[in-house]
Design a protein around this motif. Sequence first.
Motif, PDB file in Angstrom:
ATOM      1  N   ASN A 485      24.996 -45.341 -32.497  1.00  0.00           N
ATOM      2  CA  ASN A 485      25.329 -45.809 -33.539  1.00  0.00           C
ATOM      3  C   ASN A 485      24.389 -47.066 -33.789  1.00  0.00           C
ATOM      4  O   ASN A 485      24.275 -47.234 -35.321  1.00  0.00           O
ATOM      5  CB  ASN A 485      26.615 -46.312 -33.819  1.00  0.00           C
ATOM      6  N   ALA A 486      23.891 -47.821 -32.747  1.00  0.00           N
ATOM      7  CA  ALA A 486      22.855 -48.635 -33.100  1.00  0.00           C
ATOM      8  C   ALA A 486      21.467 -47.773 -33.084  1.00  0.00           C
ATOM      9  O   ALA A 486      20.270 -48.526 -33.076  1.00  0.00           O
ATOM     10  CB  ALA A 486      22.921 -49.615 -31.905  1.00  0.00           C
ATOM     11  N   GLU A 487      21.407 -46.605 -33.204  1.00  0.00           N
ATOM     12  CA  GLU A 487      20.154 -45.836 -33.471  1.00  0.00           C
ATOM     13  C   GLU A 487      19.325 -45.896 -32.386  1.00  0.00           C
ATOM     14  O   GLU A 487      17.954 -46.000 -32.364  1.00  0.00           O
ATOM     15  CB  GLU A 487      19.417 -46.143 -34.642  1.00  0.00           C
ATOM     16  N   ASP A 488      19.845 -45.950 -31.060  1.00  0.00           N
ATOM     17  CA  ASP A 488      19.052 -46.039 -29.949  1.00  0.00           C
ATOM     18  C   ASP A 488      19.515 -44.698 -29.063  1.00  0.00           C
ATOM     19  O   ASP A 488      20.521 -44.536 -28.848  1.00  0.00           O
ATOM     20  CB  ASP A 488      19.553 -47.231 -28.824  1.00  0.00           C
ATOM     21  N   TYR A 489      18.409 -43.837 -28.779  1.00  0.00           N
ATOM     22  CA  TYR A 489      18.743 -42.339 -28.417  1.00  0.00           C
ATOM     23  C   TYR A 489      18.412 -42.363 -26.875  1.00  0.00           C
ATOM     24  O   TYR A 489      18.710 -41.210 -26.387  1.00  0.00           O
ATOM     25  CB  TYR A 489      17.746 -41.362 -29.187  1.00  0.00           C
ATOM     26  N   ARG A 490      18.375 -43.393 -26.240  1.00  0.00           N
ATOM     27  CA  ARG A 490      18.292 -43.396 -24.808  1.00  0.00           C
ATOM     28  C   ARG A 490      19.416 -43.400 -24.004  1.00  0.00           C
ATOM     29  O   ARG A 490      19.989 -44.198 -23.078  1.00  0.00           O
ATOM     30  CB  ARG A 490      17.256 -44.690 -24.423  1.00  0.00           C
ATOM     31  N   TRP A 491      20.309 -42.290 -24.443  1.00  0.00           N
ATOM     32  CA  TRP A 491      21.542 -42.383 -24.142  1.00  0.00           C
ATOM     33  C   TRP A 491      21.770 -41.697 -22.298  1.00  0.00           C
ATOM     34  O   TRP A 491      22.786 -41.764 -21.796  1.00  0.00           O
ATOM     35  CB  TRP A 491      22.370 -41.491 -25.047  1.00  0.00           C
ATOM     36  N   GLN A 492      20.791 -41.011 -22.016  1.00  0.00           N
ATOM     37  CA  GLN A 492      20.918 -40.018 -20.934  1.00  0.00           C
ATOM     38  C   GLN A 492      21.208 -41.128 -19.639  1.00  0.00           C
ATOM     39  O   GLN A 492      22.045 -41.046 -18.866  1.00  0.00           O
ATOM     40  CB  GLN A 492      19.789 -39.146 -20.694  1.00  0.00           C
ATOM     41  N   TRP A 493      20.087 -41.873 -19.435  1.00  0.00           N
ATOM     42  CA  TRP A 493      20.115 -42.937 -18.374  1.00  0.00           C
ATOM     43  C   TRP A 493      21.082 -43.861 -18.641  1.00  0.00           C
ATOM     44  O   TRP A 493      21.744 -44.185 -17.552  1.00  0.00           O
ATOM     45  CB  TRP A 493      18.982 -43.443 -18.270  1.00  0.00           C
ATOM     46  N   THR A 494      21.328 -44.308 -19.796  1.00  0.00           N
ATOM     47  CA  THR A 494      22.381 -45.356 -20.062  1.00  0.00           C
ATOM     48  C   THR A 494      23.801 -44.818 -19.768  1.00  0.00           C
ATOM     49  O   THR A 494      24.775 -45.399 -18.908  1.00  0.00           O
ATOM     50  CB  THR A 494      22.420 -45.557 -21.542  1.00  0.00           C
ATOM     51  N   SER A 495      24.138 -43.582 -20.054  1.00  0.00           N
ATOM     52  CA  SER A 495      25.531 -42.967 -19.596  1.00  0.00           C
ATOM     53  C   SER A 495      25.679 -42.840 -18.240  1.00  0.00           C
ATOM     54  O   SER A 495      26.752 -42.899 -17.639  1.00  0.00           O
ATOM     55  CB  SER A 495      25.770 -41.510 -20.332  1.00  0.00           C
ATOM     56  N   PHE A 496      24.306 -42.370 -17.497  1.00  0.00           N
ATOM     57  CA  PHE A 496      24.476 -42.127 -16.253  1.00  0.00           C
ATOM     58  C   PHE A 496      24.586 -43.595 -15.395  1.00  0.00           C
ATOM     59  O   PHE A 496      25.640 -43.876 -14.210  1.00  0.00           O
ATOM     60  CB  PHE A 496      23.089 -41.586 -15.391  1.00  0.00           C
ATOM     61  N   LEU A 497      24.059 -44.428 -15.784  1.00  0.00           N
ATOM     62  CA  LEU A 497      23.845 -45.965 -14.930  1.00  0.00           C
ATOM     63  C   LEU A 497      25.233 -46.500 -15.447  1.00  0.00           C
ATOM     64  O   LEU A 497      25.559 -47.377 -14.529  1.00  0.00           O
ATOM     65  CB  LEU A 497      22.739 -46.467 -15.545  1.00  0.00           C
ATOM     66  N   SER A 498      25.695 -46.603 -16.616  1.00  0.00           N
ATOM     67  CA  SER A 498      27.102 -47.075 -16.845  1.00  0.00           C
ATOM     68  C   SER A 498      28.009 -46.712 -16.124  1.00  0.00           C
ATOM     69  O   SER A 498      28.905 -47.573 -15.581  1.00  0.00           O
ATOM     70  CB  SER A 498      27.148 -47.076 -18.464  1.00  0.00           C
ATOM     71  N   ALA A 499      28.141 -45.538 -15.764  1.00  0.00           N
ATOM     72  CA  ALA A 499      29.073 -44.971 -14.957  1.00  0.00           C
ATOM     73  C   ALA A 499      28.944 -45.361 -13.593  1.00  0.00           C
ATOM     74  O   ALA A 499      29.641 -45.670 -12.697  1.00  0.00           O
ATOM     75  CB  ALA A 499      29.286 -43.413 -14.984  1.00  0.00           C
ATOM     76  N   ALA A 500      27.404 -45.105 -13.058  1.00  0.00           N
ATOM     77  CA  ALA A 500      27.069 -45.346 -11.560  1.00  0.00           C
ATOM     78  C   ALA A 500      27.177 -46.812 -11.312  1.00  0.00           C
ATOM     79  O   ALA A 500      27.282 -47.246 -10.154  1.00  0.00           O
ATOM     80  CB  ALA A 500      25.495 -44.771 -11.385  1.00  0.00           C
ATOM     81  N   SER A 501      27.295 -47.822 -12.217  1.00  0.00           N
ATOM     82  CA  SER A 501      27.379 -49.069 -11.922  1.00  0.00           C
ATOM     83  C   SER A 501      28.763 -49.623 -11.222  1.00  0.00           C
ATOM     84  O   SER A 501      29.000 -50.766 -10.637  1.00  0.00           O
ATOM     85  CB  SER A 501      27.291 -50.129 -13.180  1.00  0.00           C
ATOM     86  N   THR A 502      29.894 -48.644 -11.120  1.00  0.00           N
ATOM     87  CA  THR A 502      31.060 -48.734 -10.517  1.00  0.00           C
ATOM     88  C   THR A 502      30.684 -48.890  -9.182  1.00  0.00           C
ATOM     89  O   THR A 502      31.397 -49.886  -8.452  1.00  0.00           O
ATOM     90  CB  THR A 502      31.750 -47.213 -10.592  1.00  0.00           C
ATOM     91  N   ALA A 503      29.420 -48.527  -8.528  1.00  0.00           N
ATOM     92  CA  ALA A 503      29.095 -48.576  -7.183  1.00  0.00           C
ATOM     93  C   ALA A 503      28.872 -50.068  -6.693  1.00  0.00           C
ATOM     94  O   ALA A 503      29.143 -50.541  -5.861  1.00  0.00           O
ATOM     95  CB  ALA A 503      27.769 -47.818  -6.726  1.00  0.00           C
ATOM     96  N   ILE A 504      28.399 -50.847  -7.887  1.00  0.00           N
ATOM     97  CA  ILE A 504      27.942 -52.265  -7.654  1.00  0.00           C
ATOM     98  C   ILE A 504      29.284 -53.023  -7.484  1.00  0.00           C
ATOM     99  O   ILE A 504      29.194 -53.878  -6.538  1.00  0.00           O
ATOM    100  CB  ILE A 504      26.963 -52.809  -8.787  1.00  0.00           C
ATOM    101  N   TYR A 505      30.317 -52.689  -8.281  1.00  0.00           N
ATOM    102  CA  TYR A 505      31.548 -53.482  -8.045  1.00  0.00           C
ATOM    103  C   TYR A 505      32.196 -53.019  -6.604  1.00  0.00           C
ATOM    104  O   TYR A 505      32.863 -53.995  -5.966  1.00  0.00           O
ATOM    105  CB  TYR A 505      32.510 -53.114  -9.307  1.00  0.00           C
ATOM    106  N   VAL A 506      32.176 -51.873  -6.281  1.00  0.00           N
ATOM    107  CA  VAL A 506      32.576 -51.509  -4.813  1.00  0.00           C
ATOM    108  C   VAL A 506      31.922 -52.097  -3.998  1.00  0.00           C
ATOM    109  O   VAL A 506      32.727 -52.622  -2.853  1.00  0.00           O
ATOM    110  CB  VAL A 506      32.766 -49.884  -4.884  1.00  0.00           C
ATOM    111  N   TYR A 507      30.787 -52.363  -3.826  1.00  0.00           N
ATOM    112  CA  TYR A 507      29.747 -52.861  -2.916  1.00  0.00           C
ATOM    113  C   TYR A 507      30.318 -54.381  -2.819  1.00  0.00           C
ATOM    114  O   TYR A 507      30.139 -54.957  -1.711  1.00  0.00           O
ATOM    115  CB  TYR A 507      28.498 -52.623  -2.793  1.00  0.00           C
TER     116      TYR A 507
END
Length: 566
Positions: A485-507
Amino acid sequence: MALRTFLLLKSYKDKEEVVLWMNTVGPYHNRQETYKYFSLPFCVGSKKSISHYHETLGEALQGVELEFSGLDIKFKDDVMQTTYCEIDLDKGRRDAFVYAIKNHYWYQMYIDDLPIWGIVGEADENGEDYYLWTYKKLEIGYNGNRIVDVNLTSEGKVKLVPNTKIQMSYSVKWKKSDVKFEDRFDKYLDPSFFQHRIHWFSIFNSFMMVIFLVGLVSMILMRTLRKDYARYSKEEEMDDMDRDLGDEYGWKQVHGDVFRPSSHPLIFSSLIGSGCQIFAVSLIVIVVAMIEDLYTERGSMLSTAIFVYAATSPVNGYFGGSLYARQGGRRWIKQMFIGAFLIPAMVCGTAFFINFIAIYYHASRAIPFGTMVAVCCICFFVILPLNLVGTILGRNLSGQPNFPCRVNAVPRPIPEKKWFMEPAVIVCLGGILPFGSIFIEMYFIFTSFWAYKIYYVYGFMMLVLVILCIVTVCVTIVCTYFLLNAEDYRWQWTSFLSAASTAIYVYMYSFYYYFFKTKMYGLFQTSFYFGYMAVFSTALGIMCGAIGYMGTSAFVRKIYTNVKID
């Protein structure tokens, strides 16, 4: 595996030999820091030695070092207190025992695959005199012709005085038991810990979070998307002049770039493939553990995980290879190699580093060279070929870029947006809710691995895995919607990393657990803990990232399929 089944189902005849295996000895607070039992100057019984070989790969990797005790034990044959050997206690041997007692060393033994634990000795209240337990009092329960229960009582406290002789003795008492052979491991489980109200409450809490999130995503996205579709259809009816004067914004504007290949597609597709494989392994191993009581066999959980990981390699190749092909990748063989060896290289690299420390400590956790060769052979002769099969299938079956929108030749410039809509901020915040849904379960899993609990409530783990998947997908969809919606189409890495950041909190949670929930100490145990927690957290992050991306990819494809594009 057949040998272990044979051993577990072993039945005895009267007066048949029963073997007492000595396993390892080590500090109580450092569960993974173990040494061979006879690395301490214990003496061995007079009975002729029996050699033991690692029966499974998991046993070898977990540092199981069974050595024959030399004690003469026969089925249903009571033994009165009998001296089986004598320790000539010179200064060096006394110092070794004193060091073990100071560090609360305990040892583990096995009779008919049933574990028994005992303490080496104890110090007096002043910490000046040290005592060794010299009398092993064994009480063995039998039901029919099978062993169903073993108890050890340590007695015969003898003060450690240099240049004296200490006699080691044992006795065996057999008693009839009503415990069924199938239920003989139940005494080692801890229902009051694992089925505590907090555990149930955490599951209920996570379940309510899922209902809330799914409802929120459905309500916001469905209502908002309906408005978006209505607005876009109105724009279709305007003439060109009105449309040019209109205020165009929103996710429709990036339709020509949203399916543009991600940056670094080779690494990205390898991570997605590996994440899908880790999810498949987790699912299958949990199902197997729910059906079979894997905790009854030494190293069986690790052996099962290795076997399932190797067998699911085509999953990695299929999802990684097909995604790489859809993104227009040319170097598919290189992608296949990276995808196949990404997780094994990470695990083996960490194990190799810790192995150096284990060898320096002379610990039983030092992985034998033959086991290393076996693991390498699995990687090169099982995982790689199966990955190749999956990659070829993926490229041929779903490697065509059948996107609902054409990709523009020239990338659209990304407009400036508020700081909280930046991908870096979305990535950092994306892992909070998935972590919140699993952190109580993390406590139970950590305690079973790093302390002395046997994890057996795999139904809970399955529920938590399902909850984690739903929460992760919901969070990444919301994040991606706001990003588009903010007209930023770089969603592939963002979707992957936003979910993967769970690992940082677990560590980060693992640091809290180490300092506030355990009494671990020393270079070896600390390296082992933080090394393997890093591997666990990274693998969990890659799995969450892949789940988040797959869910978001389906959502993005769906919304752009339903809108009219010029």
